[in-house]
Design an enzyme around this catalytic site. Sequence first.
Site, mmCIF file in Angstrom:
data_model
loop_
_atom_site.group_PDB
_atom_site.id
_atom_site.type_symbol
_atom_site.label_atom_id
_atom_site.label_comp_id
_atom_site.label_asym_id
_atom_site.label_seq_id
_atom_site.Cartn_x
_atom_site.Cartn_y
_atom_site.Cartn_z
ATOM 1 N N SER A 131 0.790 -1.244 0.075
ATOM 2 C CA SER A 131 -0.082 -0.047 0.000
ATOM 3 C C SER A 131 0.738 1.341 -0.044
ATOM 4 O O SER A 131 0.134 2.253 0.122
ATOM 5 C CB SER A 131 -1.013 0.223 1.104
ATOM 6 O OG SER A 131 -2.134 -0.870 1.073
ATOM 7 N N LYS A 185 0.032 3.627 -2.594
ATOM 8 C CA LYS A 185 -1.022 4.611 -2.579
ATOM 9 C C LYS A 185 -0.207 6.244 -2.653
ATOM 10 O O LYS A 185 -0.941 7.086 -2.686
ATOM 11 C CB LYS A 185 -1.757 4.541 -1.266
ATOM 12 C CG LYS A 185 -2.813 3.080 -1.513
ATOM 13 C CD LYS A 185 -3.717 2.911 -0.115
ATOM 14 C CE LYS A 185 -4.612 1.902 -0.416
ATOM 15 N NZ LYS A 185 -4.094 0.449 -0.238
ATOM 16 N N SER A 208 -5.981 2.993 4.700
ATOM 17 C CA SER A 208 -5.409 2.215 3.557
ATOM 18 C C SER A 208 -6.459 1.490 2.915
ATOM 19 O O SER A 208 -6.727 0.458 2.447
ATOM 20 C CB SER A 208 -4.558 1.327 3.908
ATOM 21 O OG SER A 208 -3.463 0.973 2.926
#
Length: 454
Positions: free
Chosen positions: A45, A48, A291
């Site tokens: 993640s 991101k 997240s």
Amino acid sequence: MEKLNDFLKNTCNNEGSILGLSIRSSITGKSLYDYFASTRLQPASNLKILIAAAALRKLGSDYTFQTELYTDGEIVNETCHGNIFLIGKGDPTLQEKDYLQFITSLKEKGIKQISGDFILDDTWYDDERWSDDLIWADQQYAYGAEVSALTLAPDADYDTNAIKLKIAPGMLNTAPSVNILPHSEGITITNTAVTTEEADEEDLIIKRDFAENHFFISGKIGIKEGKQDIYMAIKGAENYIAKMICQILKNTGIVLEGQIKRGKTKTNVECIYQQQSLPLSKIMIPFMKLSNNGIGEMLTKELGRIAYGDGSWESGIAAVKETLASYQINLETMQLKDGSGISAANFVPAGELTRLLFEIQQEKWFPAFLTSLPIAGEADKMVGGTLRNRMKGRAVQAKTGTIEGVSTLSGYVTNVNGERLIFSILFNHLLDADKGKDLEDELVTILAEIGDWG
């Protein structure tokens, strides 16, 4: 510095994993320490970070998503003589209350009967519901839910196209109770779980049938530990939304003569209601703090739609790269496959992440980005996010990342001299991702204690 060298040599190496580490000055951008920083690794993640930066740069922190109601008929004697079209344009914050407002707006127009159909138009994005590399078993969980332009979330965490199962222990040796949000229409459950005096959180097991919205609850839940909120993906999001709209129409006294179904809006139509989402700066909070995978995938498709008129992953990823091209990062060394980081085929070097984190500090939207990062040790999940139980007392704002065998952490830490450092820690090939979290926390603590980088 000696402590850092010793930690990398004797602790990290003994784990048998691969580590990419980059430390950079937030003032000059100079690289202070590299440890396989140019090696392409799975970011999980931490990907991101790229999506957030691209979305804020391309769309702007004030950008909003629209949801619209149209009709192709005339409203005469409290009857809409035609169809109603509900057009979704990627708002990831839609909840049941929003759909109630959509229907209420019809009543406010004097509509008590619809002679045609109620059409759900989600063609703003393409029909691909999952990214290519999503593991099929993950499709049952909220983090692997369907991606569409018309969505429904159970609460303000905005897990799009998912339900929340509120499971509470019953009497000893009896089944726990289950409450379904936003609604239970079309959802069935087989509950064989048992209430016990004590149980670990992992002892309660929830799975979904892959062909339908039938959920299996098994294992045990402890009276001492109390209730659990479990988020699970729904199969066929448009059907679930249709059932909810059907119920809201009945509750508000609007008679629909036709059907609720998917379709595309006609050209000769009149807009009768429009709603805007929260601004992107606010959507960034659940996206980065929690997240939220669904928001990441929707932002990617939105970038593709705005840049190229095509709400697909392919166009979205191309738009991400095009948007980030102005920064001094090497996009040629990266491989991007989705907007959430769940793909094991995403590859990004730690050094490029820290370079991007340095470059974006000059942007007018940087405060919104920085605010969206989890803050270590802050108990409020919309502040501390995925770092709320980690590194309490440390001045750390950073994005976490976890997939099978991968644990990552990239962001900013203030050291003993009050200087903000930029760091990226990418662990790959871990046998235990929790061990990666422990190593990250130790590494960040060491970085914070270094006052002189030579």
